[in-house]
Design a protein around this motif. Structure first.
Motif, PDB file in Angstrom:
ATOM      1  N   THR A 138       0.852  -1.185   0.000  1.00 32.62           N
ATOM      2  CA  THR A 138       0.000   0.000   0.000  1.00 32.62           C
ATOM      3  C   THR A 138       0.888   1.234   0.000  1.00 32.62           C
ATOM      4  O   THR A 138       2.112   1.157   0.222  1.00 32.62           O
ATOM      5  N   ARG A 139       0.282   2.388  -0.228  1.00 30.47           N
ATOM      6  CA  ARG A 139       1.066   3.622  -0.244  1.00 30.47           C
ATOM      7  C   ARG A 139       1.783   3.838   1.079  1.00 30.47           C
ATOM      8  O   ARG A 139       2.973   4.168   1.111  1.00 30.47           O
ATOM      9  N   ARG A 140       1.066   3.621   2.197  1.00 36.05           N
ATOM     10  CA  ARG A 140       1.683   3.823   3.504  1.00 36.05           C
ATOM     11  C   ARG A 140       2.749   2.757   3.774  1.00 36.05           C
ATOM     12  O   ARG A 140       3.836   3.068   4.287  1.00 36.05           O
ATOM     13  N   GLN A 141       2.474   1.530   3.432  1.00 35.00           N
ATOM     14  CA  GLN A 141       3.473   0.476   3.634  1.00 35.00           C
ATOM     15  C   GLN A 141       4.755   0.781   2.867  1.00 35.00           C
ATOM     16  O   GLN A 141       5.855   0.631   3.397  1.00 35.00           O
ATOM     17  N   GLU A 162       5.792   3.746   1.950  1.00 36.51           N
ATOM     18  CA  GLU A 162       6.435   4.909   2.553  1.00 36.51           C
ATOM     19  C   GLU A 162       7.310   4.488   3.733  1.00 36.51           C
ATOM     20  O   GLU A 162       8.465   4.915   3.854  1.00 36.51           O
ATOM     21  N   ILE A 201       8.073  10.731   8.088  1.00 37.27           N
ATOM     22  CA  ILE A 201       6.954   9.809   7.812  1.00 37.27           C
ATOM     23  C   ILE A 201       5.863   9.916   8.870  1.00 37.27           C
ATOM     24  O   ILE A 201       4.984   9.059   8.958  1.00 37.27           O
ATOM     25  N   GLU A 212      -0.208   1.287  14.026  1.00 37.37           N
ATOM     26  CA  GLU A 212      -0.574   0.826  12.684  1.00 37.37           C
ATOM     27  C   GLU A 212      -0.412  -0.686  12.528  1.00 37.37           C
ATOM     28  O   GLU A 212      -0.583  -1.222  11.430  1.00 37.37           O
TER      29      GLU A 212
END
Length: 431
Positions: free
Chosen positions: A286-289, A291, A331, A392
């Motif tokens: 995912t985008r957050r993963q 990042e 982040i 998270e």
């Protein structure tokens, strides 16, 4: 042994390095580990004393190495002690080394059977002024079980109370921390087996697989490539379990949308590899993963750039902590105020990266090697920053093994896919 026969020159060199450090008139004695009982009449798989193996390459129980470089008879300056082969025991437990096999593996010409040692050893000790004995002085050691090393120390000091006694461990800590080119050959083979295994596992992981199924793939791949098996208990931690540093139960399902952190390494020729990668179960970050993964990769590369002879471990950890703090602000894990208000004994980054970044690697996965002196040429160190976010339910760690050389660092795992894009591309090519 499953791996191909190895060069005895490695152990000949190690013994020469060790005996150069002894005082004149010294004898050094090393004993094998115990066979450890489990339940009923069963035993755990035998694991040789690491220092005895480092000196001889012998992984058989009831063995000894005796070094007496000043003995007046050259035959007894290096002695390998083996248990005498017994036909009935071999029918039950398998073949034991013959004298010629012990010579071929260790490079030691003089073989003495254990049941004939006592009279000879007494003569040798009477010729010596000093006796060096080995103890486990790994800073991470734990456990209350008295090992054969410590029983032997008590026995030998009772029999020969007027000799001067010295510890072999400080010498071994210095020498085992510096790897020779022959040792690196073995460690590179272990790393290459680990690379092939990682690429195999990427083809296997998908939503719904169990962590223990991934572990089984790892073990199968090791054995099929002539590794005796894992260098340590493999970690396969999906989802929030990745925040547990030594999670080895590996019992849960790998679910869609989660990451799975895998920390494993092959053993080869008695030497260890140590790899960690964190990958998306469904093959797509995912985008957050991504990042957070890229932030961890930045710290990994930053650490590799720091490592060089002369840097102290304190300086290394301090610089890594400063960079981790800045990275965590980027982040969204910390604020600039968090960094401004942090105390020297409780840095803000420690909330999200609560372990050291490097350890020595070699015959043991946490190998002997000094951490109180500056980093030296020849050391092999892991590089393994991690980011663990409780809010998270995410844990990411990236680890390679690095050899410090005169001309720069050599990453023994440089060919193993490491970027998010490379990992996704490999997982996309599933059969």
């Amino acid at each position: 042994m499953k791996y191909f026969p190895q060069k005895p020159e490695l152990f000949t060199s190690n013994r020469a390095r060790f005996t150069k450090k002894l005082l004149p008139g010294s004898i050094a004695i090393f004993v094998s580990n115990d066979e450890m009982p489990s339940n009923a009449d069963a035993h755990y798989t035998f694991r040789q004393n690491s220092s005895l193996f480092w000196l001889s390459g012998i992984s058989q129980e009831d063995s000894m190495v005796i070094l007496f470089p000043d003995h007046p008879d050259p035959r007894y300056r290096e002695v390998l002690v083996l248990v005498r082969p017994n036909e009935m025991k071999e029918k039950w437990d398998g073949k034991r080394l013959r004298a010629e096999e012990g010579r071929a593996q260790s490079g030691i010409k003089t073989i003495v059977w254990l049941d004939a040692l006592e009279g000879l050893l007494q003569q040798w000790i009477h010729l010596a002024e000093n006796i060096y004995l080995s103890t486990n002085e790994n800073d991470r050691k734990s456990g209350l079980v008295e090992t054969r090393e410590y029983r032997y120390i008590r026995e030998i000091k009772e029999r020969y109370p007027l000799h001067h006694y010295y510890r072999s461990a400080p010498i071994l800590k210095e020498l085992r921390g510096i790897k020779t080119a022959l040792e690196i050959e073995r460690m590179q083979e272990a790393a290459d087996i680990t690379q092939a295994t990682f690429e195999r596992v990427l083809q296997f992981i998908r939503p719904g697989v169990m962590e223990y199924e991934v572990e089984a793939e790892i073990y199968h791949s090791f054995l099929s490539r002539r590794s005796p098996g894992p260098a340590y208990n493999s970690i396969v931690a999906s989802g929030d379990r990745a925040r547990t540093l030594h999670y080895i139960t590996n019992n849960e399902e790998c679910k869609d949308g989660e990451l799975v952190l895998m920390d494993f390494g092959a053993e080869y020729g008695g030497y260890c590899a140590d790899l960690t990668r964190t990958v998306p179960v469904n093959g797509k970050f995912t985008r957050r993963q991504k990042e957070v993964y890229n932030a961890c990769l930045h710290l990994h590369r930053f650490a590799k750039g720091l490592l060089k002879p002369g840097l102290t471990f304190i300086q290394y950890q301090q610089k890594m902590g400063e960079e981790a703090g800045k990275t965590f602000v980027k982040i969204g894990l910390l604020t600039k105020a968090d960094l401004k208000n942090q105390g020297p004994d409780n840095p803000a980054y420690f909330k999200y990266m609560y372990h050291g970044v490097s350890h020595h690697l070699g015959i043991d996965v946490h190998d002997l090697g000094t951490r109180t002196e500056p980093i030296r040429e020849g050391m092999v160190l892991t590089v393994e920053p991690g980011i663990y976010i409780e809010e998270e339910q995410m844990g990411i760690r990236i680890e390679n093994d690095v050899w410090i050389t005169r001309t720069g660092n050599k990453d023994l795992m440089e060919k193993i896919p490491i970027t998010a894009e490379d990992i996704e591309a490999l997982m996309k090519r599933k059969k």
